[in-house]
Design a protein around this motif. Structure first.
Motif, PDB file in Angstrom:
ATOM      1  N   LYS A 159       0.817  -1.202   0.000  1.00  0.00           N
ATOM      2  CA  LYS A 159       0.000   0.000   0.000  1.00  0.00           C
ATOM      3  C   LYS A 159       0.847   1.245   0.000  1.00  0.00           C
ATOM      4  O   LYS A 159       0.545   2.221  -0.659  1.00  0.00           O
ATOM      5  CB  LYS A 159      -0.867   0.016   1.253  1.00  0.00           C
ATOM      6  N   ASP A 172      -8.479   4.698 -17.426  1.00  0.00           N
ATOM      7  CA  ASP A 172      -8.531   5.190 -16.056  1.00  0.00           C
ATOM      8  C   ASP A 172      -7.900   4.207 -15.085  1.00  0.00           C
ATOM      9  O   ASP A 172      -7.668   3.054 -15.412  1.00  0.00           O
ATOM     10  CB  ASP A 172      -9.978   5.467 -15.666  1.00  0.00           C
ATOM     11  N   GLN A 173      -7.702   4.706 -13.912  1.00  0.00           N
ATOM     12  CA  GLN A 173      -6.988   3.907 -12.921  1.00  0.00           C
ATOM     13  C   GLN A 173      -7.736   2.632 -12.592  1.00  0.00           C
ATOM     14  O   GLN A 173      -7.141   1.589 -12.370  1.00  0.00           O
ATOM     15  CB  GLN A 173      -6.790   4.710 -11.652  1.00  0.00           C
ATOM     16  N   ASP A 174      -9.040   2.760 -12.581  1.00  0.00           N
ATOM     17  CA  ASP A 174      -9.871   1.623 -12.273  1.00  0.00           C
ATOM     18  C   ASP A 174      -9.413   0.380 -13.006  1.00  0.00           C
ATOM     19  O   ASP A 174      -9.287  -0.698 -12.463  1.00  0.00           O
ATOM     20  CB  ASP A 174     -11.299   1.943 -12.731  1.00  0.00           C
ATOM     21  N   GLY A 209      -0.090   9.026  -9.193  1.00  0.00           N
ATOM     22  CA  GLY A 209       0.723   9.287  -8.012  1.00  0.00           C
ATOM     23  C   GLY A 209       0.536  10.690  -7.491  1.00  0.00           C
ATOM     24  O   GLY A 209      -0.339  11.427  -7.922  1.00  0.00           O
ATOM     25  N   SER A 210       1.375  11.042  -6.538  1.00  0.00           N
ATOM     26  CA  SER A 210       1.299  12.373  -5.951  1.00  0.00           C
ATOM     27  C   SER A 210       1.930  13.386  -6.898  1.00  0.00           C
ATOM     28  O   SER A 210       2.952  13.111  -7.512  1.00  0.00           O
ATOM     29  CB  SER A 210       2.046  12.383  -4.626  1.00  0.00           C
ATOM     30  N   PRO A 211       1.309  14.566  -6.996  1.00  0.00           N
ATOM     31  CA  PRO A 211       1.897  15.610  -7.842  1.00  0.00           C
ATOM     32  C   PRO A 211       3.305  15.980  -7.389  1.00  0.00           C
ATOM     33  O   PRO A 211       4.102  16.484  -8.159  1.00  0.00           O
ATOM     34  CB  PRO A 211       0.953  16.797  -7.661  1.00  0.00           C
ATOM     35  N   GLN A 238      -4.119  22.214 -11.255  1.00  0.00           N
ATOM     36  CA  GLN A 238      -4.494  20.799 -11.258  1.00  0.00           C
ATOM     37  C   GLN A 238      -3.288  20.042 -11.815  1.00  0.00           C
ATOM     38  O   GLN A 238      -2.940  20.227 -12.979  1.00  0.00           O
ATOM     39  CB  GLN A 238      -5.719  20.631 -12.156  1.00  0.00           C
ATOM     40  N   ARG A 243      -4.428  14.263  -4.392  1.00  0.00           N
ATOM     41  CA  ARG A 243      -3.411  13.220  -4.271  1.00  0.00           C
ATOM     42  C   ARG A 243      -2.049  13.720  -3.806  1.00  0.00           C
ATOM     43  O   ARG A 243      -1.042  13.042  -3.989  1.00  0.00           O
ATOM     44  CB  ARG A 243      -3.256  12.453  -5.586  1.00  0.00           C
ATOM     45  N   ASP A 297      -8.838   6.149  -2.919  1.00  0.00           N
ATOM     46  CA  ASP A 297      -8.913   4.860  -3.597  1.00  0.00           C
ATOM     47  C   ASP A 297      -7.961   3.827  -3.021  1.00  0.00           C
ATOM     48  O   ASP A 297      -8.023   2.670  -3.396  1.00  0.00           O
ATOM     49  CB  ASP A 297      -8.670   5.035  -5.093  1.00  0.00           C
ATOM     50  N   LEU A 298      -7.077   4.225  -2.141  1.00  0.00           N
ATOM     51  CA  LEU A 298      -6.177   3.236  -1.544  1.00  0.00           C
ATOM     52  C   LEU A 298      -6.469   2.982  -0.072  1.00  0.00           C
ATOM     53  O   LEU A 298      -5.887   2.099   0.525  1.00  0.00           O
ATOM     54  CB  LEU A 298      -4.722   3.688  -1.695  1.00  0.00           C
ATOM     55  N   LEU A 299      -7.352   3.775   0.499  1.00  0.00           N
ATOM     56  CA  LEU A 299      -7.609   3.614   1.924  1.00  0.00           C
ATOM     57  C   LEU A 299      -8.728   2.607   2.132  1.00  0.00           C
ATOM     58  O   LEU A 299      -9.568   2.406   1.263  1.00  0.00           O
ATOM     59  CB  LEU A 299      -8.038   4.950   2.525  1.00  0.00           C
ATOM     60  N   SER A 300      -8.718   1.992   3.274  1.00  0.00           N
ATOM     61  CA  SER A 300      -9.862   1.147   3.606  1.00  0.00           C
ATOM     62  C   SER A 300     -10.894   2.041   4.270  1.00  0.00           C
ATOM     63  O   SER A 300     -10.700   2.522   5.373  1.00  0.00           O
ATOM     64  CB  SER A 300      -9.429   0.030   4.544  1.00  0.00           C
ATOM     65  N   ARG A 337     -14.426   0.261  -1.393  1.00  0.00           N
ATOM     66  CA  ARG A 337     -13.377   0.934  -2.137  1.00  0.00           C
ATOM     67  C   ARG A 337     -13.929   2.045  -3.032  1.00  0.00           C
ATOM     68  O   ARG A 337     -15.044   1.949  -3.523  1.00  0.00           O
ATOM     69  CB  ARG A 337     -12.689  -0.133  -2.979  1.00  0.00           C
ATOM     70  N   SER A 380     -13.511   4.034  -6.576  1.00  0.00           N
ATOM     71  CA  SER A 380     -12.834   3.933  -7.847  1.00  0.00           C
ATOM     72  C   SER A 380     -12.432   5.337  -8.258  1.00  0.00           C
ATOM     73  O   SER A 380     -13.127   6.314  -7.977  1.00  0.00           O
ATOM     74  CB  SER A 380     -13.742   3.302  -8.885  1.00  0.00           C
ATOM     75  N   TYR A 381     -11.303   5.401  -8.909  1.00  0.00           N
ATOM     76  CA  TYR A 381     -10.723   6.701  -9.222  1.00  0.00           C
ATOM     77  C   TYR A 381     -10.812   6.955 -10.710  1.00  0.00           C
ATOM     78  O   TYR A 381     -10.419   6.135 -11.519  1.00  0.00           O
ATOM     79  CB  TYR A 381      -9.264   6.716  -8.772  1.00  0.00           C
ATOM     80  N   LEU A 382     -11.365   8.099 -11.064  1.00  0.00           N
ATOM     81  CA  LEU A 382     -11.468   8.458 -12.467  1.00  0.00           C
ATOM     82  C   LEU A 382     -10.671   9.732 -12.709  1.00  0.00           C
ATOM     83  O   LEU A 382     -10.317  10.444 -11.778  1.00  0.00           O
ATOM     84  CB  LEU A 382     -12.939   8.688 -12.839  1.00  0.00           C
ATOM     85  N   ARG A 383     -10.435  10.011 -13.940  1.00  0.00           N
ATOM     86  CA  ARG A 383      -9.682  11.218 -14.288  1.00  0.00           C
ATOM     87  C   ARG A 383     -10.302  12.465 -13.658  1.00  0.00           C
ATOM     88  O   ARG A 383     -11.467  12.472 -13.335  1.00  0.00           O
ATOM     89  CB  ARG A 383      -9.679  11.397 -15.805  1.00  0.00           C
ATOM     90  N   HIS A 384      -9.511  13.494 -13.574  1.00  0.00           N
ATOM     91  CA  HIS A 384      -9.913  14.761 -12.959  1.00  0.00           C
ATOM     92  C   HIS A 384     -10.236  14.575 -11.489  1.00  0.00           C
ATOM     93  O   HIS A 384     -11.069  15.273 -10.929  1.00  0.00           O
ATOM     94  CB  HIS A 384     -11.101  15.394 -13.675  1.00  0.00           C
ATOM     95  N   ASN A 385      -9.578  13.600 -10.890  1.00  0.00           N
ATOM     96  CA  ASN A 385      -9.733  13.391  -9.449  1.00  0.00           C
ATOM     97  C   ASN A 385     -11.179  13.210  -9.021  1.00  0.00           C
ATOM     98  O   ASN A 385     -11.672  13.885  -8.114  1.00  0.00           O
ATOM     99  CB  ASN A 385      -9.125  14.545  -8.657  1.00  0.00           C
ATOM    100  N   ASN A 444     -12.169  17.038  -8.908  1.00  0.00           N
ATOM    101  CA  ASN A 444     -11.952  16.956  -7.467  1.00  0.00           C
ATOM    102  C   ASN A 444     -13.249  16.679  -6.703  1.00  0.00           C
ATOM    103  O   ASN A 444     -13.646  17.449  -5.839  1.00  0.00           O
ATOM    104  CB  ASN A 444     -11.325  18.237  -6.923  1.00  0.00           C
TER     105      ASN A 444
END
Lengths: 343, 672
Positions: free
Chosen positions: A14, A273-275, A281-283, A299, B295, B303-306, B311, B313-318, B336
């Motif tokens: 994690k 997408d990430q899904d 990652g972090s900026p 952004q 982020r 999206d990584l925390l329990s 869970r 899901s993470y999409l573009r534009h936060n 955001n």
């Protein structure tokens, strides 16, 4: 005990303390092996279900880390195969059953529910073998470097890949003279690789990502690592790899990918997408620290991976040999059981 | 001295312990000891408020657990039971979790200092520990910092604390205005030489010794205080020895001042990688929520925390979505946005920079910008919400506009078709007396506002204004407040007051002079009141006043002014309502004649008479409706030979520095 170990692994997954999917794969295998040895199970069916549960929780910890899922699938496949061979059947010649057979298979006898006393030992032996495979995969690949790197060649690579590093160094140690151009990538991981290569006496140049196309005409070969190989032979590689591959294609430069076979995943790209695919990652990795007022309004997106379609890849070099992207589907069915594609 | 011996013994013991088992401990303070989050904190502890749909405490505990901390103590004060219940139900109290969490409850904790004194008396600390507040969001490798602290401590035995700072340029969003500080550091050892909060000051002065005694000094104003500190086991005993240490700032100041005597030092650690911040007020809540969504705090991202509800899901534009989210046609999630499980967004609504909790319902044509909605919030059609916080079960009826900085606490209902002004704090229960233990200045309003004000919350609304006046009682008055939804212009006040070099700072910390005056004044007022009631002889009264004068170290001039003021104030004491001038005069007359000897005793010299006059004038300014009687009083005093004519004339011709009130003066002139 086992739980604690798994927690620990999940934590490290994690919080990204592990670098290199090889290490991750090895640790995941260790967790699974301990599970096989120490947990209570009677039949292969029990083991398969409990392994799936363990595997799922590990995958959920960092879904973008495909190596974990692949190792889980490999272990499941081993359990299935060992069960079959313990039953005396010749480990089903073709795991992909024909349609006709599926219709007929009403009361298939092997629901993995028979108690086989020798099964555990056989599985553990096979796991040891898998473990050895993981450990030696890097060296196996490196040994092939002399076949691919020739004298006075100019080789381009991107970012910092452990496997590429050993691959190049192996050739350099054996008196091959060649030049390496390293693309730095936004996270500047290329710098680390360049430093390392330069220290071992390889002539190294660092270029920015923007210069890839301009330099490409001088390059003889592109050799990159990848995060994982998709089911269609495409790549999930460090961001910037797609540009690199396109430039290589344009100049007809061979695009070679070094990847141990555990990086092959039965997943397809369905969405960027990430899904489904990417990881963000972090900026901070790209912008650095501090930053005044501006950062509040800006952004900043930091995608970690790029998708490289299979038609841009010339060759995969894995520990079981060199393969074209079009052959990947075949390897897939050899390595994994179709029932395990979806965990 | 005794303390140092004690602590050195302790040290000897702890060293062995470290080598034996190497258990790393952390102390979490689950109370902020202020009311920045009121009215949300009225019925829920601050550390359990959700940030991006997750209780703050979980961020802190997970941060500790990923750093391999084995033992954590949570100190709670307000709503302690809720925290305790939460911990016992959560996964932190699982027997196989590798971090043991112990909650320690006491209602008597009033500051961080009390917590550390308790820590000392219970002797829970065995080695260096991490001290942080229960609302910290971070992912820095604090374990490494702890090891560095230990290493440095071996070199420098006096080093008791390492403060963790992060580099962030001025005006960085996550820099808390209240924590702005300037630090002088010795670059090689990273020892803090001088630490000063900026507050309203425009000029910062450093004691000369900082530069005289060190070859190299770095002055830094690019620091973000993470409020995480690594403390050695000497710290709790130091708090016990110094009962006046309330906060960490007190401690740092104390250590730096007494450096030569005690030999203790404080170090600074600058993190160059990673994220750490404390949710200290609403502005920070906003900033840190945005950081998590954007982020910056990776891997502490939704999206990584329990998280409760599964869970994300993470999409573009936060954009983060949990399962079972219903987004109707044409609704726009700009960027955001976090949407929790079971929430619905109606058609043609747009959401940007916002967090939406579980099971919220958002109607159509709603525009939401920068809002934080907790669970079960209902927003009906056509609302416009800007930078506001809606707690659980809030209902916003149709056509409502909420402006920036508003907070709607649990179960509040507003609307329909009204506008909620900037920075409105609403709560569902009528403000009761018992909930603010500060003074009785508010006792009047609540009884009036039992009936819901339709102008405030709309025709079908349910909610009462929350009075945050008690907040000004915080001792941090001298620091600018972050007010959410407003851009702060802290620089606008040309406040260049205090010149605190180290000596003055000391007195400053203990008891600032204005407080002395106030105390003295109330004492004088008390003794006068008692004197009148019990008909005490005036000589005794003089004696009493004089003794208080010495007790509070007040100058003669101030005595004169304050005594006069107190006398004038007495008739007002009896009733709450503003007095009519006539009635006031009636009450004042006998009083003045009774206290005449006392007044005469003080107003002998010309200067004292002038003081008396300026007191009169000030009183007239403060109580405008009574301005007319000032001249009557003046006349009375003149007739009784307290004030002489030349003095009055002189006072009139060159009015003292106070801003004058023209009518009062003209009246006086006419009288002459």
């Amino acid at each position: 005990m086992e739980n604690v170990e798994m927690e620990k692994f999940i934590h490290t997954l994690k919080y990204g303390k592990l670098s290199g999917s090889c290490k991750i794969a090895q640790l995941a295998l260790q967790v699974l092996e301990n599970h096989v040895i120490s947990s209570m199970w009677l039949t292969a069916y029990d083991l398969l279900t409990s392994l799936k549960v363990v595997g799922k929780s590990m995958i959920d910890a960092q879904p973008t880390e495909n190596a974990v899922g692949n190792v889980v699938r490999r272990v499941l496949k081993i359990v299935r195969d060992e069960y079959a061979s313990a039953l005396g059947k010749h480990a089903e010649g073709d795991p992909q059953e024909s349609l006709q057979k599926m219709f007929q298979a009403k009361g298939r006898d092997d629901n993995y529910r028979k108690e086989l006393p020798a099964l555990k030992e056989a599985i553990v032996d096979s796991l040891e073998e898998l473990k050895r495979e993981l450990e030696t995969s890097k060296d196996n690949i490196a040994e092939k470097s002399l076949e691919h790197i020739h004298s006075d060649e100019v080789i381009m690579t991107i970012g910092q890949s452990m496997i590429v590093k050993t691959f190049l160094k192996y050739a350099a140690c054996r008196k091959r003279l060649f030049q390496v151009i390293v693309v730095e990538t936004p996270s500047l991981s290329g710098h680390l690789l360049a430093k390392n290569l330069a220290e071992s006496g390889i002539e190294t140049t660092v270029i920015t990502d923007a210069a890839v196309f301009a330099i490409m005409s001088r390059v003889n070969k592109v050799i990159v690592g990848t995060h994982s190989i998709m089911a269609n032979g495409g790549l999930k590689a460090i961001s910037g790899a797609h540009t690199l591959a396109l430039a290589a294609k344009r100049q007809s430069v061979p695009f070679i990918v070094c990847a141990p076979i555990f990086k092959l995943t039965p997943q397809y790209l369905c969405h960027y997408d990430q899904d489904a695919f990417n990881k963000f990652g972090s900026p901070q990795e790209v912008t650095g620290l501090g930053g005044g007022e501006v950062f509040g309004k800006a952004q900043i997106i930091n995608p970690v991976f790029d998708y490289v379609p299979p038609e841009l890849v010339t060759l995969f070099i894995s520990n079981i040999g060199g393969n074209a992207p079009s052959y990947m589907y075949r390897l897939l069915s050899e390595l994994y059981h179709p029932d395990d594609y979806e965990l | 001295m005794a303390s140092s011996i004690k602590s050195s013994n302790r040290k000897g013991k702890t060293d062995e312990v470290i080598q034996q088992e190497d258990i790393i401990q952390a102390v979490v303070i689950a109370d902020s000891f202020n009311k920045r989050f009121a009215p949300l904190t009225v019925c829920k502890p601050k550390v359990l408020l959700p940030l991006v749909n997750r209780p703050l405490l979980d961020y802190t505990l997970e941060f500790l657990s990923i750093n391999g901390i084995q033992e954590t103590f949570i100190f709670c004060c307000s709503h302690a039971q809720q925290i305790k219940d939460y911990i016992s139900k959560s996964s932190w109290s699982n027997p196989d979790s590798h971090m043991s969490v112990t909650t320690i409850v006491s209602e008597s904790f009033l500051s961080m200092g009390d917590v550390l004194r308790e820590l000392d008396s219970k002797a829970l600390i065995r080695s260096d520990f991490i001290l942080l507040s229960g609302d910290t969001v971070s992912q820095i490798p604090v374990r490494d910092i702890l090891l560095k602290h230990k290493k440095q401590q071996q070199k420098d035995k006096g080093m008791v604390m390492t403060l963790v700072f992060k580099k962030a340029l001025p005006k960085h969003k996550t820099r808390c205005l209240e924590d702005e500080c300037v630090v002088a550091v010795e670059p090689e050892t990273e020892r803090i030489l001088h630490y000063q909060k900026v507050g309203h000051k425009k000029k910062i002065e450093f004691p000369l010794t900082v530069f005289q005694e060190n070859n190299k000094v770095t002055l830094r104003y690019d620091l973000l205080d993470t409020h995480i500190s690594i403390c050695s086991p000497h710290v709790p005993p130091l708090f016990s020895d110094n009962f006046d240490y309330q906060t960490r700032d007190d401690f740092i100041r104390g250590v730096l001042i007494n450096e030569e005597i005690m030999g203790n030092t404080v170090n600074l650690h600058l993190i160059d990688d990673g994220y750490a911040a404390q949710v200290s007020n609403l502005t920070m809540y906003d900033a840190i929520s945005q950081d998590v969504i954007k982020r910056w705090s990776y891997p502490v991202v939704p999206d990584l925390l329990s998280l409760p509800g599964g869970r994300y899901s993470y999409l573009r534009h936060n954009i983060y979505k949990q399962k079972d989210v219903v987004l109707e046609r044409h609704c726009i999630l700009n960027e955001n946005v976090v949407i929790g499980r079971g929430s619905k967004v109606g058609s043609r609504s747009s959401i940007i920079n916002s967090v939406i909790g579980h099971d919220c319902e958002i109607g159509s044509n709603v525009h939401i910008d920068g809002c934080y909605m907790w669970n079960n919030v209902k927003v009906e059609d056509g609302c416009i919400l800007q930078s506001c916080l809606l707690a659980n079960n809030v209902v916003v009826k149709k056509g409502v506009t909420i402006h920036a900085g508003s907070v709607l606490s649990y179960n509040v209902v507003v609307g329909p078709d009204i506008t909620v002004k900037c920075s409105t704090l609403l709560q569902a229960e009528p403000p009761s007396v018992d909930m603010d233990e500060f003074g009785d200045n508010e006792t009047l309003e609540p009884s009036d506002s039992i009936v819901v004000d339709p102008n405030l919350v709309g025709a079908e609304g349910k909610g009462f204004l929350f009075h945050s006046s008690c907040e000004s009682d915080d001792e941090n008055d001298e620091f600018p407040k972050d007010i959410w939804g407003q851009t702060c212009q802290s620089g606008s006040e040309g406040d260049e007051t205090s010149v605190p070099d180290s000596v003055e700072e000391l007195s400053d910390g203990d008891s600032p002079p204005p407080d002395d005056l106030r105390l003295f004044y109330s004492e004088v007022l008390d003794s006068l009141l008692r004197g009148i009631e019990e008909k005490v002889k005036w000589e005794n009264l003089v004696l009493e006043v004089n003794s208080s004068k010495y007790a509070y170290n007040v100058t003669m001039k101030e005595v004169n002014t304050l005594v006069m003021k107190a006398i004038l104030e007495i008739p007002k004491q009896g009733s709450q309502k503003p007095l009519q001038p006539q009635m006031y005069l009636v009450a004042l007359k006998p009083l003045l004649s009774q206290l005449l000897p006392l007044i005469k005793n003080y107003m002998k010299s010309k200067e004292s008479q002038l003081d008396c006059l300026s007191a009169l004038e000030e009183f007239g300014i403060v109580n405008e409706e009574l301005g007319v009687i000032i001249m009557k009083v003046l006349h009375f005093l003149y007739e009784k030979d307290v004030l002489s004519e030349p003095v009055i004339l002189e006072w009139y011709s060159n009015p003292p520095v106070l801003g004058d009130v023209d009518p009062a003066e003209q009246d006086l002139l006419r009288k002459r």
